[in-house]
Design a protein around this motif. Structure first.
Motif, short mmCIF file in Angstrom:
data_model
loop_
_atom_site.label_atom_id
_atom_site.label_comp_id
_atom_site.label_asym_id
_atom_site.label_seq_id
_atom_site.Cartn_x
_atom_site.Cartn_y
_atom_site.Cartn_z
N THR A 1 -36.71 31.78 -60.52
CA THR A 1 -37.17 30.26 -60.96
C THR A 1 -35.86 29.89 -62.29
O THR A 1 -36.21 28.97 -62.66
CB THR A 1 -38.48 31.06 -61.56
N ILE A 2 -35.62 30.51 -62.59
CA ILE A 2 -34.93 30.27 -64.07
C ILE A 2 -33.56 29.11 -62.99
O ILE A 2 -32.98 28.80 -63.62
CB ILE A 2 -33.37 31.54 -64.26
N ALA A 3 -33.37 29.11 -61.47
CA ALA A 3 -32.89 28.30 -61.47
C ALA A 3 -33.26 27.56 -61.60
O ALA A 3 -32.45 26.12 -61.01
CB ALA A 3 -32.10 28.45 -59.58
N LEU A 4 -34.44 26.88 -61.52
CA LEU A 4 -35.35 25.51 -62.45
C LEU A 4 -34.74 25.24 -63.53
O LEU A 4 -35.46 23.68 -63.92
CB LEU A 4 -36.70 25.83 -62.09
N ILE A 5 -34.49 25.79 -63.91
CA ILE A 5 -33.74 25.41 -65.92
C ILE A 5 -33.09 24.55 -65.64
O ILE A 5 -31.71 24.78 -65.22
CB ILE A 5 -33.76 26.75 -66.49
N ALA A 6 -33.09 23.88 -65.91
CA ALA A 6 -32.45 22.84 -66.15
C ALA A 6 -31.50 21.54 -68.00
O ALA A 6 -32.99 22.30 -68.99
CB ALA A 6 -32.13 21.02 -65.06
N GLU A 7 -30.92 21.21 -67.98
CA GLU A 7 -30.74 20.83 -69.13
C GLU A 7 -32.82 19.49 -69.85
O GLU A 7 -32.80 18.57 -69.25
CB GLU A 7 -29.56 19.06 -69.39
N GLY A 8 -33.42 19.88 -71.23
CA GLY A 8 -34.52 19.63 -71.28
C GLY A 8 -35.82 19.67 -70.68
O GLY A 8 -36.43 19.54 -71.61
N VAL A 9 -35.48 20.93 -69.81
CA VAL A 9 -37.10 21.16 -69.73
C VAL A 9 -37.45 21.92 -70.47
O VAL A 9 -36.89 22.88 -71.17
CB VAL A 9 -36.62 22.39 -68.15
N PRO A 10 -38.15 22.13 -70.92
CA PRO A 10 -39.27 22.47 -71.21
C PRO A 10 -39.80 23.13 -71.62
O PRO A 10 -40.57 23.92 -70.40
CB PRO A 10 -40.54 21.33 -72.14
N VAL A 11 -39.79 25.15 -72.14
CA VAL A 11 -40.17 25.46 -72.29
C VAL A 11 -40.69 26.53 -73.22
O VAL A 11 -40.51 26.77 -74.37
CB VAL A 11 -38.90 27.03 -71.21
N ILE A 12 -42.12 26.75 -73.11
CA ILE A 12 -42.27 27.26 -74.30
C ILE A 12 -43.32 28.94 -74.27
O ILE A 12 -43.72 28.98 -73.01
CB ILE A 12 -43.87 26.50 -73.88
N ALA A 13 -42.54 29.84 -75.05
CA ALA A 13 -42.50 30.28 -74.62
C ALA A 13 -43.22 31.83 -76.64
O ALA A 13 -43.73 31.07 -77.17
CB ALA A 13 -40.93 31.30 -74.93
N VAL A 14 -44.09 32.49 -75.97
CA VAL A 14 -44.68 33.42 -75.91
C VAL A 14 -44.29 35.00 -76.69
O VAL A 14 -44.12 35.62 -75.46
CB VAL A 14 -46.65 33.17 -76.22
N ALA A 15 -43.95 35.10 -77.67
CA ALA A 15 -43.95 36.59 -78.53
C ALA A 15 -44.34 36.91 -79.51
O ALA A 15 -43.78 36.79 -80.76
CB ALA A 15 -41.90 36.21 -78.43
N THR A 16 -45.27 37.80 -79.15
CA THR A 16 -46.08 37.96 -80.68
C THR A 16 -46.60 39.87 -80.22
O THR A 16 -46.72 40.24 -81.22
CB THR A 16 -47.99 37.27 -80.16
N GLN A 17 -46.20 40.36 -79.41
CA GLN A 17 -45.80 41.79 -78.87
C GLN A 17 -44.86 42.34 -79.52
O GLN A 17 -43.67 42.39 -78.78
CB GLN A 17 -47.00 41.77 -77.64
N LYS A 18 -45.30 43.29 -80.25
CA LYS A 18 -44.02 44.19 -80.94
C LYS A 18 -43.17 44.81 -80.20
O LYS A 18 -41.87 45.18 -79.91
CB LYS A 18 -44.24 44.10 -81.88
N HIS A 19 -44.22 45.46 -78.74
CA HIS A 19 -43.07 46.42 -78.27
C HIS A 19 -42.34 46.01 -77.06
O HIS A 19 -41.11 46.73 -76.52
CB HIS A 19 -43.95 47.19 -78.03
N VAL A 20 -42.55 44.72 -77.01
CA VAL A 20 -41.40 44.03 -75.88
C VAL A 20 -40.62 42.38 -76.53
O VAL A 20 -40.24 42.13 -76.20
CB VAL A 20 -42.39 43.32 -74.91
N TYR A 21 -41.25 42.78 -77.89
CA TYR A 21 -40.75 41.03 -78.53
C TYR A 21 -39.11 40.93 -78.32
O TYR A 21 -39.04 39.90 -78.05
CB TYR A 21 -40.66 41.33 -79.63
N SER A 22 -37.81 41.92 -78.57
CA SER A 22 -36.62 41.92 -78.51
C SER A 22 -36.70 41.14 -76.81
O SER A 22 -35.40 40.42 -76.34
CB SER A 22 -36.02 43.44 -78.75
N LYS A 23 -37.12 42.28 -75.97
CA LYS A 23 -37.05 41.74 -74.46
C LYS A 23 -37.76 40.28 -74.46
O LYS A 23 -36.49 40.02 -73.62
CB LYS A 23 -38.11 43.18 -73.32
N THR A 24 -38.10 40.04 -74.59
CA THR A 24 -38.87 38.22 -74.77
C THR A 24 -38.01 37.83 -75.11
O THR A 24 -37.35 36.11 -74.23
CB THR A 24 -40.63 38.05 -75.21
#
Ligand code: M6R
Length: 364
Positions: A262-285
């Motif tokens: 899916t990263i192939a669809l990421i182009a200039e200005g495409v909004p990505v809403i990321a949620v990163a609240t879980q500590k055990h996977v925080y750095s991965k996200t």
């Protein structure tokens, strides 16, 4: 009846703290979950070996939250099946399987038929339903009513958060019954659950910041929501909300899965809403977020990390109040609801009456 709000949806978003309080308070006694007023005997919870959750749409996404939370906490297998699929499958259920049907209206035909099928295999069916006396409530062995009050807007908001809160209560009760949670753990858990309404109030106070950031989204054709674990489950709900009332294509992905195509669809200005609240996977996200940012995405990040300043990570950071990780979903989802609402309004649409949708789906 909109009490001065321009739409039912925003009124219902604001009603969430009260709706949660109304739902959980009567079911807490001496700091522990208590279902006697609902006439659910303790034997209902004893000896449960696995759980199957059946539901549609937003109710199914509340089920996804329940699945991830219960599995992490209680280490028992939980399956969520879309009701319209479940009803045509061969269920794998035993008499010790608990089946949870989740439905705001209590009349969704696929959920009702799935419940009827499940009832042939187990006497442990329970419904989480908002409408008293509805078919799903009547046909399940026990009903645990959510007290969201009438939900008028087609896009579900307060029904979802009360379903999640009820699922948390249920998980705690089950944890105690199965010996998977100590009384001290359960009391701590319930205490945090009781403080969720205050945290939601704090998040609702950020509504005008959210309104500002949606200006970037109004002209977008595609958006992506990413997260891991519990964050992933609630991004599914965030994406559905945006689709149904703003008509913008929105997809939710497990953050680690993006690079598999899916990263192939990421182009200039495409909004990505990321949620990163879980500590055990925080750095991965965060590292997944850097990947999309490096490809030009416009990143809106929701996290409890007060130290985020690095604009190589995101364009906008929405800082959430500090809570134990399991409870962050309640705060984050409110921001996602507000993003959907203000994007819809910004596009000149009526969020209360999205095209092609009905409040209650009573046909297959
Ligand atoms: O009444 P129910 O909770 O059973 O309804 C299930 C779905 O139809 C419903 O959640 C739908 O997805 C909403 N439009 C979501 O906002």
């Amino acid at each position: 009846q909109k009490d001065g709000y321009p739409h039912y949806m925003i009124k219902e978003i604001h009603e969430q703290p009260q709706a949660i309080l109304r739902t959980i308070t009567p079911r807490i006694k001496n700091g522990l979950p208590f279902f006697e007023d609902d006439q659910i005997p303790d034997s209902f919870f004893e000896g449960v070996t696995d759980i199957t959750i059946i539901a549609c749409g937003t109710a199914m996404y509340a089920g996804m939250v329940g699945k991830t939370m219960i599995q992490n906490r209680l280490q028992i297998p939980v399956t969520v099946t879309i009701a319209s699929e479940f009803r045509y499958e061969m269920p794998i259920l035993s008499k010790n399987s608990m089946v949870i049907a989740v439905s705001q209206s209590g009349e969704t035909i696929d959920t009702l038929e799935a419940l009827r099928l499940a009832s042939k295999y187990t006497d442990r069916t329970i419904s989480l339903v908002n409408v008293k006396g509805s078919s799903i409530a009547r046909e399940s062995h026990y009903a645990l009513y959510t007290h969201a009050g009438p939900e008028i807007a087609v896009a579900s908001t307060k029904a979802y958060t009360v379903q999640c809160a009820t699922m948390y209560l249920l998980a705690c009760k089950l944890g105690l019954s199965l010996g998977k949670m100590s009384e001290a753990d359960a009391k701590e858990f319930i205490k945090t659950l009781e403080s969720v309404p205050d945290y939601i109030e704090a998040v609702i106070a950020k509504a005008s910041d959210v309104e500002q950031l949606t200006r970037q989204m109004i002209n977008s054709e595609h958006t992506f929501f990413i997260g891991r674990g519990l964050d992933y489950t609630l991004t599914m709900e965030g994406a559905l909300k945006l689709k149904e009332i703003s008509y913008i294509h929105a997809e939710s992905y497990a953050a680690g899965e993006l690079k598999h195509g899916t990263i192939a669809l990421i182009a200039e200005g495409v909004p990505v809403i990321a949620v990163a609240t879980q500590k055990h996977v925080y750095s991965k996200t965060i590292s997944n977020i850097r990947e999309v940012k490096a490809r030009g995405a416009y990143v809106i990040l929701l996290s409890m990390d007060e130290k985020i300043t690095d604009d190589s990570i995101c364009d906008v950071h929405i800082s959430l109040p500090q809570v134990p990780d399991e409870f962050a979903i309640f705060e984050a989802v409110v921001i996602l609801q507000l993003i959907a609402y203000y994007t819809s309004v910004g596009k000149g649409l009526n969020p209360d009456q999205p095209r092609n949708l009905a409040k209650s789906v009573t046909v297959e």
